[in-house]
Design an enzyme around this catalytic site. Structure first.
Site, PDB file in Angstrom:
ATOM      1  N   SER A  49       0.872  -1.177   0.000  1.00 49.92           N
ATOM      2  CA  SER A  49       0.000   0.000   0.000  1.00 49.92           C
ATOM      3  C   SER A  49       0.909   1.226   0.000  1.00 49.92           C
ATOM      4  O   SER A  49       2.104   1.108   0.315  1.00 49.92           O
ATOM      5  CB  SER A  49      -0.838  -0.049   1.284  1.00 49.92           C
ATOM      6  N   TYR A  59      -1.890  -0.941  10.297  1.00 47.23           N
ATOM      7  CA  TYR A  59      -1.860  -1.304   8.874  1.00 47.23           C
ATOM      8  C   TYR A  59      -0.507  -0.921   8.263  1.00 47.23           C
ATOM      9  O   TYR A  59       0.112  -1.721   7.552  1.00 47.23           O
ATOM     10  CB  TYR A  59      -3.009  -0.585   8.168  1.00 47.23           C
TER      11      TYR A  59
HETATM   12  N1  LIG Z   1      -8.660  -1.032  -0.180  1.00 46.57           N
HETATM   13  C1  LIG Z   1      -7.582  -0.273  -0.049  1.00 46.57           C
HETATM   14  O1  LIG Z   1      -7.669   0.945   0.191  1.00 46.57           O
HETATM   15  C2  LIG Z   1      -6.215  -0.870  -0.247  1.00 46.57           C
HETATM   16  C3  LIG Z   1      -5.163  -0.012  -0.569  1.00 46.57           C
HETATM   17  C4  LIG Z   1      -3.892  -0.545  -0.708  1.00 46.57           C
HETATM   18  C5  LIG Z   1      -3.669  -1.896  -0.555  1.00 46.57           C
HETATM   19  N2  LIG Z   1      -4.714  -2.715  -0.234  1.00 46.57           N
HETATM   20  C6  LIG Z   1      -4.430  -4.153  -0.040  1.00 46.57           C
HETATM   21  O2  LIG Z   1      -5.109  -4.898  -1.042  1.00 46.57           O
HETATM   22  C7  LIG Z   1      -5.378  -6.222  -0.571  1.00 46.57           C
HETATM   23  C8  LIG Z   1      -6.832  -6.579  -0.878  1.00 46.57           C
HETATM   24  O3  LIG Z   1      -7.659  -5.744  -0.106  1.00 46.57           O
HETATM   25  P1  LIG Z   1      -9.063  -5.201  -0.617  1.00 46.57           P
HETATM   26  O4  LIG Z   1      -8.999  -3.738  -0.507  1.00 46.57           O
HETATM   27  O5  LIG Z   1      -9.480  -5.849  -1.872  1.00 46.57           O
HETATM   28  O6  LIG Z   1      -9.959  -5.677   0.632  1.00 46.57           O
HETATM   29  P2  LIG Z   1     -11.218  -6.654   0.749  1.00 46.57           P
HETATM   30  O7  LIG Z   1     -12.267  -6.273  -0.234  1.00 46.57           O
HETATM   31  O8  LIG Z   1     -11.542  -6.649   2.186  1.00 46.57           O
HETATM   32  O9  LIG Z   1     -10.622  -8.071   0.290  1.00 46.57           O
HETATM   33  C9  LIG Z   1      -9.726  -8.783   1.101  1.00 46.57           C
HETATM   34  C10 LIG Z   1      -9.597 -10.189   0.529  1.00 46.57           C
HETATM   35  O10 LIG Z   1      -8.679 -10.923   1.338  1.00 46.57           O
HETATM   36  C11 LIG Z   1      -9.295 -12.148   1.727  1.00 46.57           C
HETATM   37  N3  LIG Z   1      -8.745 -12.573   3.011  1.00 46.57           N
HETATM   38  C12 LIG Z   1      -8.672 -11.867   4.177  1.00 46.57           C
HETATM   39  N4  LIG Z   1      -8.124 -12.623   5.133  1.00 46.57           N
HETATM   40  C13 LIG Z   1      -7.839 -13.837   4.568  1.00 46.57           C
HETATM   41  C14 LIG Z   1      -7.256 -15.047   5.042  1.00 46.57           C
HETATM   42  N5  LIG Z   1      -6.873 -15.192   6.328  1.00 46.57           N
HETATM   43  N6  LIG Z   1      -7.125 -16.071   4.180  1.00 46.57           N
HETATM   44  C15 LIG Z   1      -7.527 -15.955   2.904  1.00 46.57           C
HETATM   45  N7  LIG Z   1      -8.073 -14.840   2.388  1.00 46.57           N
HETATM   46  C16 LIG Z   1      -8.228 -13.788   3.219  1.00 46.57           C
HETATM   47  C17 LIG Z   1     -10.798 -11.828   1.766  1.00 46.57           C
HETATM   48  O11 LIG Z   1     -11.592 -12.981   1.536  1.00 46.57           O
HETATM   49  P3  LIG Z   1     -12.310 -13.849   2.670  1.00 46.57           P
HETATM   50  O12 LIG Z   1     -12.872 -12.911   3.689  1.00 46.57           O
HETATM   51  O13 LIG Z   1     -13.320 -14.605   1.883  1.00 46.57           O
HETATM   52  O14 LIG Z   1     -11.241 -14.727   3.208  1.00 46.57           O
HETATM   53  C18 LIG Z   1     -10.909 -10.931   0.526  1.00 46.57           C
HETATM   54  O15 LIG Z   1     -10.993 -11.703  -0.639  1.00 46.57           O
HETATM   55  C19 LIG Z   1      -5.052  -6.215   0.931  1.00 46.57           C
HETATM   56  O16 LIG Z   1      -3.815  -6.862   1.124  1.00 46.57           O
HETATM   57  C20 LIG Z   1      -4.929  -4.737   1.277  1.00 46.57           C
HETATM   58  O17 LIG Z   1      -4.020  -4.512   2.320  1.00 46.57           O
HETATM   59  C21 LIG Z   1      -5.987  -2.234  -0.099  1.00 46.57           C
END
Ligand SMILES: NC(=O)c1ccc[n+]([C@@H]2O[C@H](COP(=O)([O-])OP(=O)(O)OC[C@H]3O[C@@H](n4cnc5c(N)ncnc54)[C@H](OP(=O)(O)O)[C@@H]3O)[C@@H](O)[C@H]2O)c1
Length: 305
Positions: free
Chosen positions: A157, A170
């Site tokens: 991130s 985070y």
């Molecule tokens: N949204 C933002 O602003 C942002 C910005 C920069 C980086 N990111 C990064 O992008 C990545 C994806 O996040 P997102 O924004 O798409 O969030 P999200 O919509 O909450 O998706 C998170 C995903 O991770 C899975 N997950 C969580 N814990 C898990 C575990 N223990 N085992 C397997 N799967 C798991 C969830 O699926 P289940 O619940 O079905 O397991 C879901 O598919 C993260 O690493 C986050 O740090 C996000």
């Protein structure tokens, strides 16, 4: 004849770089991971999808089949070494190789360092977003080494280069993901194994849906989020062009450059971003805020358990 037509259409949209490559995406059940999986499927890749929610994964699997690509969904908790071994075995039994691993599964919590939950937030985020990534990487890497090629993409991130207030737990973990990627890239440098780390700014997913707008880091309250598709396009491009590090949007590099020069400059830029006209000037406040965007999306189904 009809079958021939469909086949030709699929061939036409296939990018020869990704045609029939096997891409394993963790956290593929929604948000960025789902968008990444669909983007690779559109390029003609075959997908292995991992996350905990079996029904949401099955839905993404069916969206990929609708794009005429193959997909295998394997419900997996990336924090469980046994489950990750089963995931990698299932991928190898089905496709016989893994070309790209996208380590994307993760969680994020908002809250100040003095809050009672802070230490727990750090532990839980480390467990899901860092140790999960280490688990999957350690099981996939021997396969890439044996193949003599492959790419690992790790999702960090902007917070993995510059922390904001109220986002310490985070940011700690995202910095760790960045350092892990840096070490890994150099450890595998002698073979044809590539490592990319992606640093997106705030993105319109359910990651922070539970946080109240007033609890968010101040610049986030008026920032326009990226879309998951913006991030997915950057992931596909990073693999294709073997980029080591991608920051999204590009203007966020100013913040990172300021921080590299001096924490005083980094903090000044972070504070300036709390002012809407400055965020607008840098293209970071162009329309709906995170909360306005996310509240217009349907609430996701609760994950069983
Ligand atoms: N949204 C933002 O602003 C942002 C910005 C920069 C980086 N990111 C990064 O992008 C990545 C994806 O996040 P997102 O924004 O798409 O969030 P999200 O919509 O909450 O998706 C998170 C995903 O991770 C899975 N997950 C969580 N814990 C898990 C575990 N223990 N085992 C397997 N799967 C798991 C969830 O699926 P289940 O619940 O079905 O397991 C879901 O598919 C993260 O690493 C986050 O740090 C996000």
């Amino acid at each position: 004849m009809a079958i021939r037509c469909i086949y030709t259409k699929k061939e036409e949209r296939m990018n020869p770089f990704f045609a029939n490559k096997v891409v394993l995406v963790t956290g593929a059940s929604r948000g960025i991971g789902r968008a990444v999986a669909l983007a690779f499927a559109r390029e003609g890749a075959q997908l292995v999808l991992a996350a905990r929610s079996a029904d949401r994964l099955a839905q993404v699997e069916s969206e990929i089949r609708d794009l005429n690509s193959e997909a295998l969904s394997v419900p997996t908790d990336v924090t469980s070494p046994g489950a990750v071994t089963a995931l990698v075995d299932a991928a190898m039994n089905r496709f016989g190789r893994i070309d790209v691993l996208v380590n994307n599964a993760g969680i994020g919590k908002v809250g100040g360092i003095e809050s009672a939950a802070f230490e727990d937030d750090v532990r839980r985020t480390l467990q899901a977003s860092l140790f999960g990534m280490i688990n999957v990487t350690q099981r996939v890497l021997p396969i890439l080494r044996q193949q003599g090629s492959g790419t690992i993409v790790n999702m960090s991130s902007v917070m993995g280069r510059k922390a904001f207030s109220r986002f310490g737990s985070y940011a700690i973990v995202m910095h760790a993901v960045s350092a892990f990627s840096d070490s890994l890239r150099q450890e595998v440098a002698s073979g044809d194994i590539r490592v990319s780390v992606i640093h997106p700014a705030l993105t319109a997913t359910d990651l922070l849906r539970e946080a109240e707008e007033a609890e968010m880091p101040p610049p986030f309250r008026h920032m326009t989020p990226l879309s998951s598709e913006d991030v997915a396009r950057a992931v596909v491009a990073a693999v294709r062009s073997r980029k080591r590090r991608v920051v999204l949007p590009r203007t966020a590099n100013m913040l990172l450059l300021g921080e590299a020069l001096s924490p005083r400059i980094g903090d000044l830029i972070a504070t300036a971003l709390t002012l809407r006209p400055i965020a607008r000037l840098l293209g970071m406040s162009r329309g709906k805020t995170y909360h306005e965007t996310i509240l217009s999306h349907p609430k996701p189904m609760k994950r069983p358990g």
